[in-house]
Design an enzyme around this catalytic site. Sequence first.
Site, short mmCIF file in Angstrom:
data_model
loop_
_atom_site.label_atom_id
_atom_site.label_comp_id
_atom_site.label_asym_id
_atom_site.label_seq_id
_atom_site.Cartn_x
_atom_site.Cartn_y
_atom_site.Cartn_z
N GLY A 47 47.04 4.87 76.54
CA GLY A 47 47.28 3.90 75.49
C GLY A 47 47.97 2.68 76.07
N GLN A 52 53.24 -4.66 75.91
CA GLN A 52 53.21 -4.23 77.31
C GLN A 52 52.44 -5.21 78.20
OE1 GLN A 52 52.01 0.02 76.27
NE2 GLN A 52 53.17 0.25 78.19
N CYS A 98 54.98 6.22 80.81
CA CYS A 98 54.73 4.90 80.25
C CYS A 98 54.34 3.94 81.36
CB CYS A 98 55.98 4.39 79.54
SG CYS A 98 55.78 2.78 78.75
N LEU A 99 53.30 3.15 81.12
CA LEU A 99 52.87 2.18 82.12
C LEU A 99 53.94 1.13 82.38
CD1 LEU A 99 49.17 1.68 80.99
CD2 LEU A 99 50.03 3.08 82.89
N HIS A 140 53.72 6.81 70.48
CA HIS A 140 54.29 6.11 71.63
C HIS A 140 53.95 4.62 71.56
CE1 HIS A 140 55.36 5.95 76.05
NE2 HIS A 140 54.62 4.86 75.93
N GLU A 141 52.68 4.31 71.29
CA GLU A 141 52.25 2.91 71.26
C GLU A 141 52.81 2.15 70.06
OE1 GLU A 141 51.22 1.87 73.98
OE2 GLU A 141 50.65 3.82 74.81
N HIS A 144 56.18 1.02 70.80
CA HIS A 144 56.19 -0.24 71.55
C HIS A 144 56.11 -1.44 70.60
CE1 HIS A 144 56.26 0.71 75.78
NE2 HIS A 144 55.27 1.59 75.66
#
Length: 185
Positions: A47, A52, A98-99, A140-141, A144
Amino acid sequence: MTLLKIARLGHPVLLQPAMPVADPRAPEMQRLAADMVETMLDARGLGLAAPQVHQSLRLLVALPIAAREEPRDVAPLVLFNPELEPAGEEREEGLEGCLSIPGLRGFVPRWRTVRWRGLDFAGEPVEGVAEGLFARVLQHEVDHLDGILYLARMSDTRRLAFEAELPHLMEWMDEHSSGGDGADE
């Protein structure tokens, strides 16, 4: 399509709530969504949220996968202005990365099942129910989009590790899962 630069832990764009997308059909929004899918796939993520990639907008892309599916075998979901709500009472703790926080993984409690809705890539209303890994990715997204990183959701930061140390953490967790409160470790 263009690969976008991923914001890392500490960048202010990750710390503030994102703004709603006024017109998902606008060419710049369509391009951003397509570039985000390309960036997510290139980074081998499940995701990616617009903050991000340095865009404070309520847009996410995600792979609607189950735990055992190959991520590259499913079509990415694009959600403009997504909304989530728990679908049931069950919560579970699972490993997340997480990226924007490369190299670290931690155990995070999340709702097991969520209802989701938003606007798809074409700007049309879409909704569904997600369970397990896909529900975790969506939560999670959306976090963000609300300026929240998974580290803030962890119930025990001792369960955070660099990827190379995960086997040691898992062993420690197995040894200390006797049902006590864990305060003596």
